[in-house]
Write a protein that holds these residues in place. Structure first.
Motif: not given
Lengths: 789, 404, 275
Positions: A759-770
Motif C-alpha cells: 500500500l505504499h509506493s514505490p513498491m521496492t523489493p524490500r517492501r515486497v519482501l516485508e
C-alpha cells in the motif's frame, strides 16, 4: 487531413538543433564578463541562525539577507483564497531561522562556479538546532514542534467535502486501508538555472531562466524586487524538461536578479544535481486513510477519506502550499459514479523543501489510492477487478456528467477504454498461466487502473482556489511576414512538448501555409502575450485554441485583401491551401502579404488597418477543463525470493480527443508512463528523523532507465471534446497518473496467494519482501511456499 | 593552472586549466562547445557522454589534465559523421527526443552501439543504453531509432566492430602524455578553515534527543564493577579509546572539548566540538553527549555514548555500551547509508576493543607495557577487528559448508 | 558541484608514483580512471591536496600471462577485459562480470585497481575476484606485499593500504579445465549498485570450491570450502537455513538482507552448476 495539419504525425521542427547539440539552454548562454554564483545553504532542517561569518577577504563577494533587506527585497508569499489558509513567508535568503535543508543563507560570487563554491565553503554559519518536523502525520498532532510559530500548529489548510456519507455506513462491504506515496523529485535532465544581467539600453533587468511560465515569473519577481514589470524581461530559452519544477518562482531567481542589479555584471547560477535533489525539487508525498463502502456485487456505496499531504516548509509561488491537498478532495472520486462521499484534507508544513507541482499534480496519488481500494473491494467481493470497475465507471450515456464533487466530465466512453485495454491481453490465458505458476518460481499479476484527467481548466476553477495566478483568456499573436511566412507568438513555453511543431500544424490547418514557413516565437516576455504558461495539460487546448482563433482572424483579413486583389467581394472568396480563391481567380497568401507590406498603393482606402497581424484571446466555450481519460493495464512477474518486479506487458487505451500530432501525443504518453513507473517502483526521497534528505545523487535516487521502462501498447479513442477547438483534450500529464495504481494492483494480484498487499509506493523489493513476511506472520497466506527465511 | 593540449573534433586545442576542471567544463566554458550537457556531474545520467580516443566516456568525471593529447569528439564533431547522420534521421522519425537535453549523450552512446553490436536484441540495446537517462521519451523512440539504424547498416553489409576499434589498454584518454606536475592555486582558505577551533560554549543537552543510528556492544571484563565504574570516570582515558578522538580541554562541570577524526577510505572528516559528560552513581550509568562540525565536508554530527556497568553473573563486570549518532550535511545526504553505518559500526567495535584493553591494563595495576590503542590517530581499525570475526567465521563456515 | 582545488601529478613509473605518495604532509590521492573518485571529488566528499594520476605508468596498463596465472596491471579497464584485449583464463568469468559493471562509458575508463581500492562492498570485482582466488600486489616504501583480494578490503571504502603504498597489479589464477563459475547480483536497475551478490567457483581439478557473498555493508564473506553448498549434484543440497545462519553470525541483522544474500548465493551456485 493535410499532411501538415491537425492530425498529422509531422516530424518535429525543433529536432535538428537538438540532435546536433545546438540547442540553447540557460547553461549555454555566454555573456561578456559573466560570473558564477554559488549558495551557502542550510545543512540542517530546522534551526535558528546564530551567526554568519564571512572571511574578510570575501566580504565584497558574499551577500546575505541583510544586504537584500537593505534594498527592500520582499519574501515570496503565495496565498490561497481558500478559507483558513495560513500564510507563510519564504525568505529569499534566510535571516533568523532555517526551515529546510538546502534553504538559502548566502550567495557567493566567483570567477567560476568552482571558485564560487570555494567561497561558499569558507562562510561559516552557526545554528541553534531545533527539533525537525519530518513526519506529516506526527506534525498534525498537538505538541509537535512548529515551523511557523505564529500559526499555533503546522496546518497550512484543512478542507472538507461531505456528501451524505452516512448513507453508505450500512453497506455490506467496508474496507479500510492506509495508503501512501513517497516524496519524490521531478528531475528534469536539465536542472534549474538563471543568468541575470542589466540591459542599460532597455533599462531592464533581463533574466534568462528555464521556465514554464516566464510571464508569471516576471510578475512574481517584480513584486519581490520592487521593479516595474516593464523593467523586467524574462527569457526562457530551450528548456531541458520541466514537469512542473520549472513552473514556479524560485528564491534563486530573485537572488540572481538582485545580484545583477547590485554588481553591475552578468551573473549565472546553474543548479547542480545535488542541489536539485536535496534542496529544491520536492513533490508528491500523500497519505490516505480511506474506507470504501460497497455492495456485494461490487457497486460502490461511498468513499470516506482523510488525506494528508506533506507540503514542506513554505507556500511556493504561484501554486501555493495547498496545490495538492486542495485538489485531492475534489478529484479522488476519479471516473466513478457513487452516491456518498466524504473527504477531509490536510496540507501540512514540515521541515522539507516546499512541495511543488509535478506532472499529474495530486492525480497520481488519488488514482493510486482509489484504484487500490477498488481492487481491495474486488478481492473482498470475489469479483474480477474489471467487473467492479465496469459497475462504477461513469457510462457514456451519462455524458456530459457532473460528478459528486461537481466536476463536469465533458465527454467520452470510460468503460470502452477499459474494454479496449483488456482486449490487448488474453485475460483467460493469463489467468491460467498465473494459476499454473512460472517455471522460475515468479508470481504473475495483472493490474488495472482508470483515471480521468481534468486539464486546461481555467478561470472558474482557479478563481475559486484564489492563488496568485488565475488563467483567463489565452492569447496568441499571428503575423504574416512580407514573404508569406507566418510568425506565431504565444506566452506558453515548450519544455519538450513540441509546440514549435504542433502550433505550426494548427496554423497550417487554418491557413494552409507550409509549416516550414511558420515560426513560433515563445519563451520571452518581451515578444509574447501574457500567459500563465505551460502547466496543467493546457497548451494544446489553450495555446492551440488561441493560435487557431488568431489564424482564423488572419484568414479573414487576408481574404479581404485577396478579394480586393481579385476584384470580387470578400464573401465571394475562399481560403484554401495557402491561397485565396474566387470563381475566376486565385492569389496566394504570399502575394497578399507582399501587397499589404510592400505595395500598399495597390490597396483600397477601406482596407482593414489591422493588416495581417492580430493578437487575440481564446477560452473554450466552457472552461471547467477537458477530461481526457485512459485505462492502463499492467502485467507483472514478482520474484518472491528477491522482491524484484518485472513489468511484462503494459497497455494504455486513452482518449485525448482530437490529436494534433499523434506521434507527439504518443511521446507524451510514453514519457508519462516512464515517470509513472518511477513513482511506482523506484523514486523516493527519504528523510531521516532530523529532516536530512537521504539521497543526493542518482546512485540513491533511482530514475528508471531503458531496461526499466517497457514499450507499451497504445490505443487511441479520439472522442472529440465538445467545448474546444478541433475537439482537443489536454493529455500531457495522463501517462504519469495511472501507472503506480496499475502496477500496484498487478503486484497485489501476484501476491494475493500470500494475502499480502502493498500500500505504499514505490513498491521496492524490500517492501515486497516485508509485505510477504508480514502476511506470513499474520497467517493470511493461502500458499505454503517457504520463501522468507 | 596547467596547460592542456587535446585534439577536439579534429582540431588541436590548448587551454590553461585548473587540475580540477573536468572535460565537460573545459569544452563548454572555454571553447563554447555547449552541446555536451551536464546532467548530474557524478557519472550516472550520461548527458555529458563524449568520445575520448574514439570510445564513449563521461566528461563530467574525467579531468581535462588526465586526457593530455587525447582525441576528443563531441556532438558538434558528429555533424559529418555517417552513423551520426543516420541516427539523427532515425531519432527524428521515431520521436526519440523531446526536450533535447539528454540527446547529445544519447547520440554519442547510440553511435557506439551501432558501431560495436552486430545484431543486438531489443533487450540488449536497452541494457547497452542504460547508462543514459532520458526523462521525456520513455526511451521508446530512442530504442526504435537505434534498432532501425543497426538493422539498416547490417542489411547494407556493414559489420559491427566488437571492440569499437580500440586496441590500447588502460583508461580511454590516458597514456598519451609525458610526466606532468602541476600545482593548483594553494588552498589558503580551506586550510585556514580546518585549523580553526570551535570555541567551547555551553552545550544544551536535549534529554529527548535520539540518535538516528545507534549500535550496542557489550563485553565482560574480569575486574570489579567499582574499578570499571571508576575507569569510566576518567574521561580522558575513555576518550583515548575512541579511535581518532582527542581531548583539548576538560572543565570541572563535565564539559569537554576536542576533536574526532574519522577516515573512511578517501573521505576524511575532522569533527571539532564539545561534549557534556554526566554520570549517575546510583545506577552506575553514564552518558557523554556531544556535537561536532567538520568544516571540510560541511557536515555536523551529534553523538552520544552511554554506558552501564553491572556485576557479571560469574564474577567480573558486564559493560554495555551504546554509541549513537546523527549526521547532518553532506555526509548524511550521501545516501548509501550502509557505508556510513559500516564505518560507525567499526568505530564502535574498535572503541570497545580499546576499552577492554585499557581496562585489562588497569586491572593488572597498570603494569607491563601500556596497550597501544587499536588506532590512535584515525579509524582504520578494520583489520584488527576483522581478524577476530574472520577467524570465528572461518571455523563456522568450515563446519557448515565444508566436507572433509 | 566542482571539486576543491588540488595539485596534479602524472608520474611515468611506479617509483615516481611512490615518491609522490611518500609526502606525509599532504593528503595525496591516487587516481586512475576517476570513475569512482571523480564523483566523490565533485561532491567535495574527498578534498585532496594532490592527485597522483598513475595511468601514465606503462607497467600498470599492461598484463602478463605466465604459467598458471594472469597478472593485470592496476590500470586495466573493465572494457579492456570485456572486449578481450587480454587473454581470458577464467572460462569467461572476468569478461562476463566486466560487461555488467556500471555502463559502457564508465567501463572505458574505470579500472580494476581503482575498483578494488575504492572498496565499495557493492562493486563486482571484489566479490568475483575473491571467488576466483585472486590476489593483489601492493608496492610501497617497505617493498611489495601480496594479499588475497578479499583481505585487501577492510570494510566499506577502506582498503588495506599502508602509508605510501600503491596497488600495482591483480593476479588471477588460471582455472582448471573442468572449472565452472556462477555469478548473480541483485540490482533494482541496470548498472546500479548491487544489493546482494553471490559468486561461486567450482574447480575440481584444482580442488577448489569457493563461495562468496558480496554487497554486504562491508567486505565480502568468503566460504573457502563450500562443498557442502553444492552437494552431489542435488539441487536441494543448498541449505539456505545454514547460509542465513552464517550471515546472522557474520553480523547481518536484517532478515530480508539475509534472505536476498542467501538467494543470490544460491543462484550463483545454480549458475555454476549449470555452466
Amino acid at each position: 487531413m493535410s499532411e501538415q495539419g491537425v492530425g498529422a504525425s509531422l516530424k518535429r521542427k525543433e529536432d535538428d538543433r537538438y540532435l546536433r547539440g545546438r540547442g540553447q539552454y540557460v547553461g549555454d548562454i555566454r555573456l561578456a564578463g559573466m560570473r558564477d554564483a554559488a549558495f551557502v545553504r542550510s545543512p540542517i532542517a530546522h534551526g535558528k541562525i546564530k551567526s554568519i561569518h564571512v572571511p574578510e577577504e570575501y566580504r565584497d563577494r558574499v551577500f546575505t539577507a541583510a544586504d537584500l533587506d537593505a534594498d527592500g527585497v520582499k519574501p515570496i508569499v503565495a496565498v490561497s483564497g481558500l478559507a483558513g489558509f495560513k500564510v507563510s513567508e519564504q525568505p529569499v535568503l534566510a535571516f533568523d531561522k532555517v526551515r529546510q535543508v538546502g534553504e538559502l543563507i548566502a550567495m557567493c560570487i566567483g570567477e567560476s562556479r568552482a571558485e564560487a563554491e570555494d567561497i561558499a565553503d569558507a562562510v561559516e554559519v552557526e545554528f541553534e538546532e531545533l527539533p525537525a518536523v519530518h513526519d506529516m502525520l506526527e506534525a498534525r498532532k498537538p505538541g509537535s514542534a512548529l515551523l511557523h510559530e505564529a500559526w499555533g500548529d503546522n496546518i497550512f489548510l484543512e478542507t472538507q467535502i461531505d456528501v451524505d456519507i452516512e448513507s453508505a455506513f450500512d453497506a455490506p462491504i467496508k474496507i479500510t486501508r492506509e495508503i501512501s506515496t513517497a516524496r519524490q523529485c521531478m528531475v528534469p535532465m536539465e536542472g534549474r538555472g538563471t543568468v541575470a544581467t542589466w540591459d542599460s539600453r532597455m533599462e531592464q533587468l533581463v533574466l534568462y531562466t528555464g521556465s514554464q511560465m516566464p510571464h508569471i515569473v516576471r510578475t512574481g519577481l517584480s513584486e519581490c524586487l520592487g521593479l516595474e514589470q516593464t523593467q523586467l524581461r524574462i527569457v526562457s530559452p530551450d528548456v531541458g524538461g520541466g514537469f512542473g519544477y520549472k513552473g514556479i518562482l524560485l528564491p534563486e531567481d530573485i537572488c540572481l536578479g538582485w545580484l545583477a542589479l547590485r554588481c553591475g555584471y552578468p551573473v549565472r547560477w546553474l543548479e547542480d544535481r545535488r542541489e536539485h535533489l536535496t534542496a529544491g525539487a520536492n513533490c508528491r508525498e500523500h497519505h490516505y486513510s480511506i474506507t470504501a463502502y460497497a455492495d456485494r456485487d461490487g457497486r460502490l456505496r461511498g468513499i470516506d477519506c482523510e488525506a494528508t499531504v506533506d507540503s514542506g516548509a513554505y507556500s511556493s509561488y504561484p501554486f501555493s502550499a495547498c496545490l495538492e491537498a486542495a485538489q485531492v478532495a475534489s478529484i479522488l472520486p476519479g471516473p466513478y459514479d457513487f452516491p456518498a462521499y466524504r473527504c477531509r484534507t490536510y496540507s501540512v508544513a514540515t521541515n522539507k523543501c516546499p512541495i511543488l507541482p509535478y506532472r499529474g499534480v495530486a492525480r497520481t496519488g488519488v488514482c493510486y489510492a482509489m484504484e487500490l481500494m477498488l481492487d481491495a473491494v474486488a478481492r473482498e467481493a470475489g469479483l474480477e477487478p474489471a467487473e467492479v470497475r465496469m459497475k462504477n465507471l461513469v457510462r457514456p450515456e451519462q455524458m456530459p456528467f457532473n460528478n459528486i464533487t461537481h466536476k463536469h466530465f465533458d465527454s467520452g466512453d470510460y468503460p470502452e477504454a477499459l474494454r479496449r485495454a483488456m482486449a490487448h491481453i488474453d485475460i483467460e490465458a493469463f489467468r491460467a498461466r498465473q494459476r499454473k505458476g512460472e517455471p522460475d518460481g515468479r508470481l504473475l499479476g495483472l493490474g488495472l487502473s482508470v483515471y480521468c484527467e481534468q486539464g486546461a481548466h481555467g478561470t472558474s476553477v482557479y478563481a475559486g482556489w484564489g492563488i496568485p495566478m488565475v488563467p483567463g483568456h489565452e492569447q496568441a499573436t499571428a503575423r504574416m511576414t512580407p514573404d508569406g511566412g507566418l510568425e506565431l507568438r504565444v506566452g506558453v513555453h515548450s519544455h519538450g512538448q513540441s509546440m514549435e511543431t504542433t502550433l505550426a500544424q494548427v496554423a497550417h490547418e487554418v491557413l494552409g501555409i507550409p509549416t516550414d514557413k511558420i515560426k513560433l516565437v515563445h519563451g520571452d516576455t518581451e515578444y509574447t502575450p501574457y500567459s500563465t504558461g505551460s502547466w496543467g495539460s493546457r497548451c494544446a487546448v489553450m495555446a492551440g485554441g488561441a493560435v487557431s482563433t488568431a489564424c482564423k482572424e488572419i484568414a479573414r483579413l487576408a481574404k479581404a485583401v485577396g478579394a480586393h486583389m481579385l476584384q470580387v467581394k470578400p464573401e465571394e472568396v475562399e481560403l484554401a491551401q495557402g491561397a485565396v480563391y474566387s470563381q475566376t481567380g486565385r492569389v496566394t497568401l504570399t502575394e497578399i502579404a507582399r501587397t499589404w507590406y510592400l505595395r500598399p498603393q495597390d490597396l483600397p482606402k477601406s482596407v482593414d488597418p489591422r493588416g495581417l497581424e492580430v493578437t487575440i484571446g481564446y477560452k473554450p466555450e466552457r472552461d471547467t477543463g477537458t477530461f481526457s481519460y485512459a485505462a492502463h493495464l499492467a502485467t507483472v512477474a514478482v520474484d518472491p525470493e528477491t522482491g524484484d518486479i518485472e513489468i511484462l506487458d503494459y497497455v494504455i487505451a486513452e482518449d485525448g480527443g482530437k490529436l494534433i500530432n499523434p506521434m507527439v501525443v504518443d511521446g507524451q504518453i510514453y514519457g508519462g508512463l516512464a515517470q509513472g513507473i518511477g513513482t511506482a517502483l523506484y523514486e523516493e526521497m527519504r528523510f531521516d528523523g532530523s529532516g536530512q534528505p537521504l539521497a543526493s545523487t542518482f546512485a540513491d535516487y533511482l530514475l528508471p532507465g531503458p531496461t526499466e521502462v517497457p514499450a507499451p501498447k497504445l490505443d487511441h479513442m479520439e472522442t472529440l471534446a465538445p467545448y474546444t477547438e478541433f475537439g482537443v483534450k489536454g493529455i500531457g500529464e495522463g501517462g504519469a497518473i495511472a501507472p503506480p495504481a496499475a502496477i500496484g494492483n498487478a503486484v497485489n494480484d501476484a501476491l494475493k496467494g500470500f494475502g499480502a498487499e502493498l500500500l505504499h509506493s514505490p513498491m521496492t523489493p524490500r517492501r515486497v519482501l516485508e509485505a510477504i513476511a508480514e502476511a506470513k506472520a499474520a497467517g493470511t497466506a493461502t500458499r505454503s511456499d517457504e520463501v522468507v527465511s | 593552472m596547467t596547460q592542456v593540449t587535446l585534439t577536439v573534433n579534429g582540431k588541436p586545442l590548448s587551454a590553461e586549466v585548473e587540475p580540477r576542471t573536468h572535460l565537460a567544463d573545459l569544452l563548454r566554458e572555454t571553447h563554447n562547445l555547449t552541446g555536451t550537457h551536464i546532467g548530474c556531474e557524478h557519472g550516472v545520467c550520461g548527458a555529458c557522454t563524449i568520445l575520448i580516443d574514439g570510445v564513449p566516456a563521461r566528461s563530467c568525471i574525467t579531468f581535462a589534465v588526465a586526457c593530455e593529447q587525447a582525441e576528443i569528439t563531441t556532438i558538434e564533431g558528429l555533424d559529418e559523421d555517417e552513423i551520426g547522420a543516420e541516427l539523427r534521421e532515425a531519432f527524428q522519425k521515431e520521436h526519440g527526443l523531446q526536450c533535447g537535453y539528454c540527446t547529445p549523450g544519447m547520440i554519442v552512446a547510440a553511435r557506439d552501439l551501432v558501431l560495436r553490436l552486430q545484431a543486438p536484441s531489443e533487450k540488449e540495446i536497452r541494457t547497452a543504453m542504460s547508462g543514459n537517462l532520458c526523462r521525456c521519451t520513455g526511451y521508446v523512440g530512442i530504442i526504435r531509432a537505434i534498432q532501425d539504424v543497426i538493422a539498416e547498416r547490417r542489411a547494407r553489409g556493414i559489420d559491427a566492430i566488437p571492440d569499437g576499434g580500440r586496441k590500447a589498454l588502460g583508461p580511454a584518454g590516458s597514456g598519451h602524455a609525458a610526466a606532468a606536475e602541476s600545482a593548483a592555486p594553494r588552498k589558503e582558505t580551506a586550510a585556514a578553515a580546518t585549523s580553526k577551533t570551535v570555541a567551547a560554549e555551553a552545550l544544551e543537552v536535549d534529554p529527548d534527543w535520539k540518535p538516528q543510528t545507534s549500535f550496542r556492544q557489550s563485553f565482560t571484563v574480569s575486574h570489579s564493577p567499582a574499578e570499571v565504574w571508576a575507569f569510566f570516570g576518567r574521561i580522558a582515558d575513555v576518550i583515548a579509546c575512541l579511535p581518532g578522538a582527542s581531548l583539548t580541554s576538560e572543565s570541572e562541570d563535565g564539559q569537554v572539548t576536542g576533536e574526532m577524526r574519522v577516515k573512511a577510505g578517501p573521505i576524511a572528516a575532522a569533527f571539532q566540538g564539545v561534549a557534556q559528560v554526566t554520570r549517575d552513581e546510583a545506577s552506575r550509568s553514564g552518558r557523554v553527549i556531544g556535537t561536532g562540525k567538520d568544516t571540510r565536508s560541511k557536515s555536523a554530527t551529534r553523538g552520544a555514548m552511554e554506558y552501564r556497568v553491572k556485576p557479571a553473573p560469574d564474577g567480573g563486570t558486564d559493560v554495555e555500551v551504546d554509541v549513537g549518532f546523527t549526521l547532518t550535511g553532506m555526509l548524511a545526504q550521501f545516501g548509501r547509508s550502509g557505508l556510513v553505518n559500516d564505518v560507525a559500526n567499526r568505530l564502535t567495535s574498535a572503541f570497545v576493543q580499546n576499552l577492554e584493553a585499557r581496562l585489562d591494563y588497569a586491572a593488572r595495576g597498570g603494569e607491563g607495557e601500556a596497550p597501544e590503542p587499536a588506532v590512535a590517530a584515525e579509524l582504520n581499525a578494520g583489520a584488527l577487528l576483522w581478524s577476530v570475526i574472520a577467524g570465528r567465521l572461518k571455523r563456522l563456515f568450515a563446519k557448515l559448508f565444508g566436507r572433509g | 558541484m566542482k571539486p576543491v582545488n588540488f595539485d596534479y601529478a602524472r608520474p611515468l613509473d611506479v617509483d615516481g608514483a611512490l615518491a609522490l605518495l611518500a609526502d606525509e604532509t599532504a593528503l595525496v590521492k591516487v587516481v586512475a580512471g576517476s570513475q569512482s573518485l571523480g564523483p566523490m571529488l565533485n561532491l567535495r566528499l574527498v578534498q585532496p591536496d594532490l592527485l597522483v594520476d598513475i595511468t601514465g605508468v606503462e607497467e600498470l596498463r599492461s598484463f602478463e600471462e605466465s604459467g598458471d596465472k594472469l597478472t593485470l596491471g592496476a590500470c586495466i579497464t573493465h572494457a579492456d577485459i570485456e572486449d578481450g584485449r587480454l587473454p581470458d583464463v577464467t572460462h569467461g568469468a572476468l569478461p562476463s562480470v566486466a560487461s555488467g559493471i556500471a555502463y559502457r562509458a564508465v567501463r572505458n575508463r574505470g579500472t580494476v585497481g581503482g575498483s578494488l581500492t575504492h572498496a565499495d562492498p557493492s562493486a563486482d570485482w571484489v566479490s568475483m575476484l575473491a571467488a576466483l582466488g585472486a590476489t593483489v600486489t601492493l608496492r610501497g616504501p617497505e617493498g611489495a606485499r601480496h594479499l588475497p583480494v578479499e583481505e585487501y578490503m577492510l570494510g566499506a571504502l577502506e582498503a588495506d593500504l599502508r602509508p605510501g603504498e600503491l596497488l600495482v597489479s591483480v593476479t588471477v589464477p588460471k582455472l582448471g579445465s573442468g572449472a565452472s563459475w556462477g555469478y548473480y547480483k541483485s540490482c533494482r536497475k541496470t548498472g546500479e549498485f548491487a544489493h546482494a551478490i553471490g559468486a561461486m567457483l567450482i574447480d575440481p581439478e584444482r580442488g577448489i570450491c569457493r563461495a562468496v557473498i558480496g554487497a554486504t555493508e562491508t567486505r565480502p564473506l568468503v566460504i573457502a570450502d563450500a562443498k557442502g553448498l553444492i552437494g552431489d549434484g542435488d539441487p536441494a543440497a543448498f541449505d539456505s537455513k545454514a547460509v542465513t545462519a552464517a550471515l546472522t553470525e557474520a553480523g547481518m541483522r536484517d532478515p530480508i538482507e539475509r534472505q536476498t544474500h542467501s538467494v543470490a548465493l544460491r543462484r550463483a551456485v545454480e549458475g555454476a552448476r549449470g555452466r
